[in-house]
Design a protein around this motif. Structure first.
Motif, PDB file in Angstrom:
ATOM      1  N   PRO A  77       0.809  -1.231   0.000  1.00 16.58           N
ATOM      2  CA  PRO A  77       0.000   0.000   0.000  1.00 16.58           C
ATOM      3  C   PRO A  77       0.839   1.277   0.000  1.00 16.58           C
ATOM      4  N   SER A  78       1.975   1.257   0.679  1.00 19.36           N
ATOM      5  CA  SER A  78       2.805   2.461   0.764  1.00 19.36           C
ATOM      6  C   SER A  78       3.366   2.848  -0.598  1.00 19.36           C
ATOM      7  N   SER A  79       3.833   1.865  -1.348  1.00 23.00           N
ATOM      8  CA  SER A  79       4.361   2.153  -2.685  1.00 23.00           C
ATOM      9  C   SER A  79       3.269   2.658  -3.614  1.00 23.00           C
ATOM     10  N   VAL A  80       2.086   2.059  -3.521  1.00 18.63           N
ATOM     11  CA  VAL A  80       0.972   2.501  -4.367  1.00 18.63           C
ATOM     12  C   VAL A  80       0.576   3.934  -4.008  1.00 18.63           C
ATOM     13  N   LEU A  81       0.558   4.245  -2.700  1.00 21.61           N
ATOM     14  CA  LEU A  81       0.217   5.607  -2.277  1.00 21.61           C
ATOM     15  C   LEU A  81       1.223   6.611  -2.839  1.00 21.61           C
ATOM     16  N   LEU A  82       2.510   6.297  -2.751  1.00 19.89           N
ATOM     17  CA  LEU A  82       3.527   7.207  -3.280  1.00 19.89           C
ATOM     18  C   LEU A  82       3.371   7.398  -4.783  1.00 19.89           C
ATOM     19  N   ALA A  83       3.015   6.328  -5.491  1.00 18.81           N
ATOM     20  CA  ALA A  83       2.795   6.442  -6.936  1.00 18.81           C
ATOM     21  C   ALA A  83       1.592   7.334  -7.230  1.00 18.81           C
ATOM     22  N   ARG A  84       0.538   7.188  -6.427  1.00 18.11           N
ATOM     23  CA  ARG A  84      -0.635   8.048  -6.620  1.00 18.11           C
ATOM     24  C   ARG A  84      -0.278   9.520  -6.399  1.00 18.11           C
ATOM     25  N   ILE A  85       0.521   9.767  -5.378  1.00 18.80           N
ATOM     26  CA  ILE A  85       0.921  11.145  -5.095  1.00 18.80           C
ATOM     27  C   ILE A  85       1.721  11.706  -6.259  1.00 18.80           C
ATOM     28  N   ARG A  86       2.642  10.894  -6.814  1.00 16.00           N
ATOM     29  CA  ARG A  86       3.425  11.357  -7.963  1.00 16.00           C
ATOM     30  C   ARG A  86       2.516  11.663  -9.147  1.00 16.00           C
TER      31      ARG A  86
END
Length: 253
Positions: free
Chosen positions: A45-54
């Motif tokens: 989930p953390s990696s997906v969240l960072l990708a969404r933010i980008r």
């Protein structure tokens, strides 16, 4: 809005880095991330969240024919996985980079590519920035700088990856030149390698968070089936491939 953000962070069990990235994002980015729904089905989930933010932070599509007259663009190669637009602004302090003109390159999987594109008010400032900052350090990584264009920045933010001839390509076949040292690798290939080598979760996450070029360098050295401690060997390979720095997710202390 703050209460909604904190609830999203708690419900989706993201790590501290991703949580802070969401808290520090502008309200319109936070809303765009929340509008895409929860992360309960994500493996990381953390990696997906960072990708969404980008994705939400990327500037709107750029038509090179309508780009700001006289603007200059610089491509950065080798930036840390954790680099933010603020880090890039600090790296180019004194050369007036345009914060809204910073694009962090991503792969098709939505992961950091290790490149960024920066817009400057003029070609002259962009050239001066390259002359002054080429191969300077950002954290424990030295950064290579190249002249670029608005079109290249937009293609990088769309997750384009190198095709068979070392050029970035999208599904429509458009492409632009990339340095031969840039290497792409799919998330599926990384996961298969992790699964087949008996890697623990800490080391697996360190590899997942590396840039595609580092992942490729690690995997190209072969399997770890004969290693007494495959996870330790993997972390050692990552340190070697990143120039001796701590693997992603681990402090150097």
């Amino acid at each position: 809005m703050e209460d909604i953000i904190e609830e999203f962070i708690e419900v989706n069990e993201v790590d501290g880095k991703a949580a802070d990235a969401l808290r520090e994002s502008p309200p319109h980015v936070q809303q765009a991330v929340l509008d895409r729904g929860g992360l309960s089905g994500a493996r990381n989930p953390s990696s997906v969240l960072l990708a969404r933010i980008r994705d939400a932070s990327a500037p709107p599509p750029v038509d090179e024919g309508n780009a700001i007259a006289g603007a200059g663009y610089v491509r950065m190669r080798g930036i840390p996985f954790s680099a933010t637009p603020e880090d890039i602004m600090m790296f180019f302090d004194g050369f007036d980079p345009i914060q809204d003109g910073i694009v962090l390159g991503v792969t098709r999987d939505g992961r950091m590519s290790g490149e960024a594109f920066v817009q400057f008010p003029s070609d002259d400032l962009a050239r001066e920035a390259i002359d002054a900052r080429h191969k300077e350090m950002m954290g424990d990584r030295y950064i290579e700088l190249f002249s670029s264009t608005a079109g290249e920045a937009q293609k990088a933010s769309s997750g384009m990856e190198p095709g068979p001839h070392g050029r970035f390509e999208d599904r429509g076949g458009d492409s632009f030149a990339a340095p031969p040292a840039y290497v792409g690798i799919s998330e599926a290939e990384v996961e298969q390698w992790i699964s087949s080598n008996g890697i623990d979760e800490q080391a697996a996450n360190a590899l997942r968070e590396c840039t595609p070029s580092v992942q490729q360098a690690v995997i190209d050295r072969g399997g770890l089936g004969n290693a007494r401690n495959p996870s330790s060997v993997l972390l050692s390979r990552i340190r070697h491939a990143t120039g001796g720095g701590a693997p992603p997710g681990k402090s150097s202390g």
